[in-house]
Enzyme design. Structure first.
Site, mmCIF file in Angstrom:
data_model
loop_
_atom_site.group_PDB
_atom_site.id
_atom_site.type_symbol
_atom_site.label_atom_id
_atom_site.label_comp_id
_atom_site.label_asym_id
_atom_site.label_seq_id
_atom_site.Cartn_x
_atom_site.Cartn_y
_atom_site.Cartn_z
ATOM 1 N N HIS A 1 0.842 -1.192 0.000
ATOM 2 C CA HIS A 1 0.000 0.000 0.000
ATOM 3 C C HIS A 1 0.883 1.250 0.000
ATOM 4 O O HIS A 1 0.554 2.255 0.626
ATOM 5 C CB HIS A 1 -0.926 0.005 1.222
ATOM 6 C CG HIS A 1 -2.036 -0.989 1.129
ATOM 7 N ND1 HIS A 1 -2.996 -1.123 2.113
ATOM 8 C CD2 HIS A 1 -2.361 -1.902 0.181
ATOM 9 C CE1 HIS A 1 -3.853 -2.082 1.771
ATOM 10 N NE2 HIS A 1 -3.483 -2.567 0.605
ATOM 11 N N GLU B 1 18.018 4.815 -14.125
ATOM 12 C CA GLU B 1 18.922 3.693 -13.854
ATOM 13 C C GLU B 1 18.206 2.519 -13.184
ATOM 14 O O GLU B 1 18.495 1.355 -13.466
ATOM 15 C CB GLU B 1 20.084 4.172 -12.984
ATOM 16 C CG GLU B 1 21.148 3.132 -12.698
ATOM 17 C CD GLU B 1 21.970 2.735 -13.917
ATOM 18 O OE1 GLU B 1 22.721 1.747 -13.807
ATOM 19 O OE2 GLU B 1 21.853 3.403 -14.973
ATOM 20 N N HIS C 1 -5.001 2.563 -4.269
ATOM 21 C CA HIS C 1 -4.901 1.364 -3.430
ATOM 22 C C HIS C 1 -3.444 0.943 -3.211
ATOM 23 O O HIS C 1 -2.964 0.941 -2.084
ATOM 24 C CB HIS C 1 -5.708 0.238 -4.097
ATOM 25 C CG HIS C 1 -5.740 -1.044 -3.346
ATOM 26 N ND1 HIS C 1 -6.792 -1.936 -3.431
ATOM 27 C CD2 HIS C 1 -4.853 -1.632 -2.512
ATOM 28 C CE1 HIS C 1 -6.548 -2.989 -2.673
ATOM 29 N NE2 HIS C 1 -5.366 -2.825 -2.100
#
Length: 237
Positions: free
Chosen positions: A118, A140, A196
Site C-alpha cells: 500500500h 537507472e 490502493h
C-alpha cells in the site's frame, strides 16, 4: 493432514524457510510504510506449496505459526469461496485477501513470489497518471526490473510500462481485472491498483522484493518529476 504434520510445514531453523522469511520481510516492509494498518501481503511458492501471510493482522507482528500453506497447483482460488489448504493456523485467522490475485502471478507468470504493498508512492502514481498505464524511461533503476517480472532485465533505454486497474470495495474482486491487465501488458512486472497500491511478482522472493523496491523508487521519481513539470518519458526523435 494431521495437525502435527501440518505444523511441521512451518517449523524450521532455516532462516530462508518461507515461514521464517515472510515474518521477516513483513517487518521490513512495515518499516518502509508498505504494509501499515494490517494492509498489504506476501506469498512465497516453493515447489508444490504456497506460503501466505494472514489477512487483517499487524504485519510487523506476524510469526511463523500464523502462516497458511496451500497446495499448488490447484484451481485458481475464486473470490469469497473456500479453497484447499495443507495448513491453517490454530488461532482464528483468515488467509490473505490477496490470495486469488497471488494465483494470477503463479498461473500467468509462473512466479515464485508475489508482494502487495500500500505504498504511498504507488498510490500517488495512480492519481497522477489518470490513464490505464504508468510510464517512465531513462532511469537507472529500470535495470532492476524484469520483462514480465520473470524474464530478462530491462535496459536503461527501455520505457517501463505498468498497467493501472480500478479499485474495488473488496480486494478479492480485483482478480479478473488484474488478470486482464497482465494479459494485455505481458511485459509488465506488476499491476498498479488506483487509490490502493501495487502487486509485484518475481521468479523467487529475492527478485520479487528487489523489483518491488525498484518500482517503488520509480513511482516516487515519476511523481516528483510530474509535480516538477518534467516529462517522465524522454522523446528521442
Amino acid at each position: 493432514m494431521a495437525s502435527q504434520d501440518a505444523d511441521a510445514l512451518v517449523t524450521s531453523s532455516d532462516p530462508l524457510h518461507p515461514a521464517n522469511l515472510i515474518p521477516e520481510l513483513c517487518r521490513s516492509f512495515y518499516q518502509l510504510g508498505w504494509v501499515t494498518g494490517t494492509g498489504g501481503g506476501i506469498c512465497i511458492r516453493t515447489g508444490d506449496k504456497v506460503f501466505i501471510a494472514p489477512s487483517g493482522v499487524q504485519k510487523e507482528r506476524i510469526e511463523s505459526t500464523h502462516i497458511f500453506v496451500l497446495p499448488y497447483p490447484q484451481a485458481a482460488p475464486s473470490p469469497h469461496t473456500d479453497r484447499a489448504f495443507l495448513r491453517r493456523p490454530a488461532m482464528n485467522l483468515k488467509e490473505s485477501a490477496c490470495t486469488p490475485l497471488f494465483w494470477n502471478s503463479f498461473d500467468l507468470r509462473n512466479a515464485g513470489s508475489c508482494i502487495h504493498t500500500h505504498s504511498q508512492h504507488a498510490v500517488m502514481a495512480t492519481l497522477l497518471w489518470p490513464g490505464p498505464v504508468f510510464t517512465i524511461s531513462h532511469q537507472e533503476m529500470i535495470k532492476g526490473v524484469r520483462v514480465g517480472g520473470t524474464g530478462a532485465a530491462l535496459s536503461y533505454l527501455d520505457t517501463l510500462e505498468l498497467p493501472i486497474i480500478e479499485n474495488t470495495p473488496n480486494e478479492e474482486d480485483l482478480k479478473d481485472s488484474m488478470a486482464e491487465a497482465m494479459l494485455k501488458y505481458p511485459d509488465a512486472a506488476g499491476v498498479l491498483v488506483r487509490r490502493h497500491g501495487v502487486y509485484v511478482w518475481g521468479n523467487d522472493w529475492e527478485k520479487a522484493k528487489t523489483q518491488t523496491e525498484c518500482l517503488d523508487y520509480l513511482f516516487e521519481m515519476g511523481v516528483r518529476m510530474k509535480l516538477a513539470g518534467l516529462p517522465t518519458v524522454l522523446n528521442e526523435a
